[in-house]
Every structure is written in C-alpha cells, then in structure tokens.
Design a protein around this motif. Structure first.
Motif, PDB file in Angstrom:
ATOM      1  N   SER A  29       0.831  -1.202   0.000  1.00 31.50           N
ATOM      2  CA  SER A  29       0.000   0.000   0.000  1.00 31.50           C
ATOM      3  C   SER A  29       0.863   1.248   0.000  1.00 31.50           C
ATOM      4  O   SER A  29       2.045   1.205   0.345  1.00 31.50           O
ATOM      5  CB  SER A  29      -0.932   0.019   1.217  1.00 31.50           C
ATOM      6  OG  SER A  29      -0.187   0.202   2.424  1.00 31.50           O
ATOM      7  N   GLN A  30       0.229   2.352  -0.377  1.00 31.81           N
ATOM      8  CA  GLN A  30       0.868   3.669  -0.361  1.00 31.81           C
ATOM      9  C   GLN A  30      -0.094   4.654   0.301  1.00 31.81           C
ATOM     10  O   GLN A  30      -1.298   4.650   0.009  1.00 31.81           O
ATOM     11  CB  GLN A  30       1.173   4.131  -1.783  1.00 31.81           C
ATOM     12  CG  GLN A  30       1.639   5.575  -1.922  1.00 31.81           C
ATOM     13  CD  GLN A  30       3.095   5.788  -1.518  1.00 31.81           C
ATOM     14  OE1 GLN A  30       3.951   4.978  -1.820  1.00 31.81           O
ATOM     15  NE2 GLN A  30       3.366   6.886  -0.829  1.00 31.81           N
ATOM     16  N   ARG A  31       0.434   5.491   1.191  1.00 35.86           N
ATOM     17  CA  ARG A  31      -0.394   6.533   1.791  1.00 35.86           C
ATOM     18  C   ARG A  31      -0.809   7.526   0.713  1.00 35.86           C
ATOM     19  O   ARG A  31       0.012   7.942  -0.126  1.00 35.86           O
ATOM     20  CB  ARG A  31       0.378   7.243   2.899  1.00 35.86           C
ATOM     21  CG  ARG A  31      -0.472   8.250   3.685  1.00 35.86           C
ATOM     22  CD  ARG A  31       0.386   9.105   4.600  1.00 35.86           C
ATOM     23  NE  ARG A  31       0.989   8.359   5.702  1.00 35.86           N
ATOM     24  CZ  ARG A  31       0.393   8.165   6.873  1.00 35.86           C
ATOM     25  NH1 ARG A  31      -0.822   8.640   7.093  1.00 35.86           N
ATOM     26  NH2 ARG A  31       1.018   7.508   7.836  1.00 35.86           N
ATOM     27  N   VAL A  32      -2.075   7.940   0.741  1.00 42.36           N
ATOM     28  CA  VAL A  32      -2.596   8.945  -0.197  1.00 42.36           C
ATOM     29  C   VAL A  32      -2.599  10.316   0.458  1.00 42.36           C
ATOM     30  O   VAL A  32      -2.188  11.321  -0.138  1.00 42.36           O
ATOM     31  CB  VAL A  32      -4.011   8.557  -0.675  1.00 42.36           C
ATOM     32  CG1 VAL A  32      -4.618   9.657  -1.536  1.00 42.36           C
ATOM     33  CG2 VAL A  32      -3.957   7.239  -1.446  1.00 42.36           C
ATOM     34  N   ASP A  33      -3.094  10.382   1.698  1.00 43.62           N
ATOM     35  CA  ASP A  33      -3.108  11.626   2.467  1.00 43.62           C
ATOM     36  C   ASP A  33      -3.191  11.260   3.946  1.00 43.62           C
ATOM     37  O   ASP A  33      -3.008  10.092   4.308  1.00 43.62           O
ATOM     38  CB  ASP A  33      -4.274  12.540   2.033  1.00 43.62           C
ATOM     39  CG  ASP A  33      -5.629  11.839   2.080  1.00 43.62           C
ATOM     40  OD1 ASP A  33      -5.854  11.013   3.000  1.00 43.62           O
ATOM     41  OD2 ASP A  33      -6.476  12.108   1.208  1.00 43.62           O
ATOM     42  N   ALA A  34      -3.457  12.224   4.791  1.00 43.65           N
ATOM     43  CA  ALA A  34      -3.473  11.969   6.236  1.00 43.65           C
ATOM     44  C   ALA A  34      -4.585  11.019   6.654  1.00 43.65           C
ATOM     45  O   ALA A  34      -4.535  10.443   7.754  1.00 43.65           O
ATOM     46  CB  ALA A  34      -3.609  13.293   6.989  1.00 43.65           C
ATOM     47  N   GLU A  35      -5.570  10.828   5.793  1.00 40.17           N
ATOM     48  CA  GLU A  35      -6.746  10.042   6.178  1.00 40.17           C
ATOM     49  C   GLU A  35      -6.932   8.756   5.383  1.00 40.17           C
ATOM     50  O   GLU A  35      -7.802   7.956   5.714  1.00 40.17           O
ATOM     51  CB  GLU A  35      -8.010  10.898   6.021  1.00 40.17           C
ATOM     52  CG  GLU A  35      -8.029  12.143   6.894  1.00 40.17           C
ATOM     53  CD  GLU A  35      -8.026  11.811   8.377  1.00 40.17           C
ATOM     54  OE1 GLU A  35      -8.564  10.751   8.742  1.00 40.17           O
ATOM     55  OE2 GLU A  35      -7.471  12.602   9.164  1.00 40.17           O
ATOM     56  N   HIS A  36      -6.130   8.530   4.345  1.00 41.11           N
ATOM     57  CA  HIS A  36      -6.367   7.378   3.471  1.00 41.11           C
ATOM     58  C   HIS A  36      -5.065   6.761   2.975  1.00 41.11           C
ATOM     59  O   HIS A  36      -4.046   7.443   2.862  1.00 41.11           O
ATOM     60  CB  HIS A  36      -7.194   7.785   2.243  1.00 41.11           C
ATOM     61  CG  HIS A  36      -8.504   8.399   2.555  1.00 41.11           C
ATOM     62  ND1 HIS A  36      -8.658   9.756   2.779  1.00 41.11           N
ATOM     63  CD2 HIS A  36      -9.741   7.847   2.686  1.00 41.11           C
ATOM     64  CE1 HIS A  36      -9.931  10.016   3.033  1.00 41.11           C
ATOM     65  NE2 HIS A  36     -10.603   8.883   2.999  1.00 41.11           N
TER      66      HIS A  36
END
Length: 221
Positions: A29-36
């Motif tokens: 996985s890769q972080r998209v933003d602070a919430e996802h």
C-alpha cells in the motif's frame, strides 16, 4: 494524483511477485493523504493487470468490503507513524525459514544494516484478522523498518511503497546471509552499531537503483 499512486502500487505488487517475495498471499500500500491509503487489489500480486485499480482505505475507519483482513496491519502502522508512506506485507521464503527457528536476521552485511539493531519477531503464527492483534503488532513494529512474523512472513514500512519494497528485498537478502552463515558452522561477525549506522545510507541513489532493478521489464514502467 491517485492514478499515479495506483500505478506505483501495481508496480510494487508485481515486483514483489516477480522476485519471489510474495506468492498467492501478500499486499502492499501507499499513503494517499493523512486520512487514506491505497492498497493493491486482493489477488495474487503477480497477476495484477496494468490499469487494475486498488482500493482506497480509511486510516481511521473500518476496512472496506473486499479488502483482505490483514490490511488492518497497514492501517494501524499508518495511524501510529505519520512518517510512513508505504507498507509491504510479504512472504519471503528465507525470512520465513529463519522465523521458524525463532530468529530474525542479524545485521551481518550492508543490506542488513537498514534493520539495525535487528527486526523484532512477532511470535505468533496466526493470521492477523482482528483489530486488537493488529494494534499489538503495530506497537511492536514501533519506529523500525521491519517486523518478522513467526511462520507468517514479513512487514516492511518506509517513506514510500517503493522504499518498502526495497526493504523487503534487503531483509530477505539478510535472511539469506544469516542462513548461509548458520550452515557454515563458523561464527559470523555482526556489524557494530557504528558500522551499521554509517552503512545504512540512502545516498548515491541506492534505493532508486534497487527499485529500477526490481521493476525492470514491467509494462507500466
């Protein structure tokens, strides 16, 4: 933005499959933003097709339908580690064998230096399919780069999914060296703390070159 992250996650997934770090099981996985964060689709990673979308997962919410249960490991690490941008859950064979001995790789060579003073061992062979276990595993992971699960694979985390993939390869190479040294019967000489600290560099495009190697030939490069 999300489409580029999706492509990178697919590259990561197929690289892990191509180089034997996962088989039918595993995810990245890769972080998209602070919430996802965006996790690869729930299928054998080598079979993920160009353009095949992953799933957006809330960091502070339940797993969406169709997402594998152990993806909660990613969620709990992202919650605790704002510095983490990518996570890999892999099944590297040598690290798996070493974990069956109740061991994780010692810091014996350059690629192992990134895990100094050593990856912790999660001493439970069960799948992580409940929130409490995932929370406990994330706490044990702490601020490190990797964790080995006894008889159940490896988790690596870094600033990006590309780096997390590179670390998965490095940890498996560290396990290879460990097993070779154990088989020789000759005592190995681990790197000192100072040696490991100085060797664990990212200068000179070290991670980028390994990423290029691992993704070479991919149709979405």
């Amino acid at each position: 933005m999300t489409s580029e992250i999706d492509r990178t996650v697919r590259l990561a997934a197929r690289a892990l499959g191509r180089h034997g770090l996962v088989h039918a099981y595993g995810h990245c996985s890769q972080r998209v933003d602070a919430e996802h964060f965006l996790v690869c689709t729930a299928k054998p990673m080598i079979t993920i097709a160009p353009g095949e979308a992953g799933t957006l997962v809330p960091i502070n919410g339940p797993l969406p339908d169709g997402v594998l249960g152990e993806v909660r490991i990613h969620r709990e690490i992202y919650r605790r580690r704002p510095d983490v941008g990518g996570i890999v859950r892999s099944m590297p064979p040598r690290a798996m064998s070493l974990s069956a001995l109740g061991r994780t790789p010692r810091v014996l060579h350059g690629m192992g230096s990134y895990f100094s003073p050593g990856a912790p061992l999660w001493d439970d062979p069960q799948l992580i399919r409940d929130d409490t276990s995932a929370e406990q595993l994330a706490e044990m992971f702490g601020d490190g780069a990797a964790l080995v699960m006894r008889g159940n694979g490896v988790v690596t985390a870094s600033d990006s999914v590309q780096s997390a993939v590179v670390l998965a390869w490095y940890l498996e190479d560290a396990a290879r060296v460990e097993l070779d040294c154990l088989a020789s019967g000759v005592p190995a000489k681990p790197l000192s703390h100072d040696e490991a600290t100085r060797r664990a560099t990212r200068a000179g495009l070290i991670f980028e070159r390994m990423w290029d190697y691992l993704t070479f030939g991919d149709p979405e490069r």
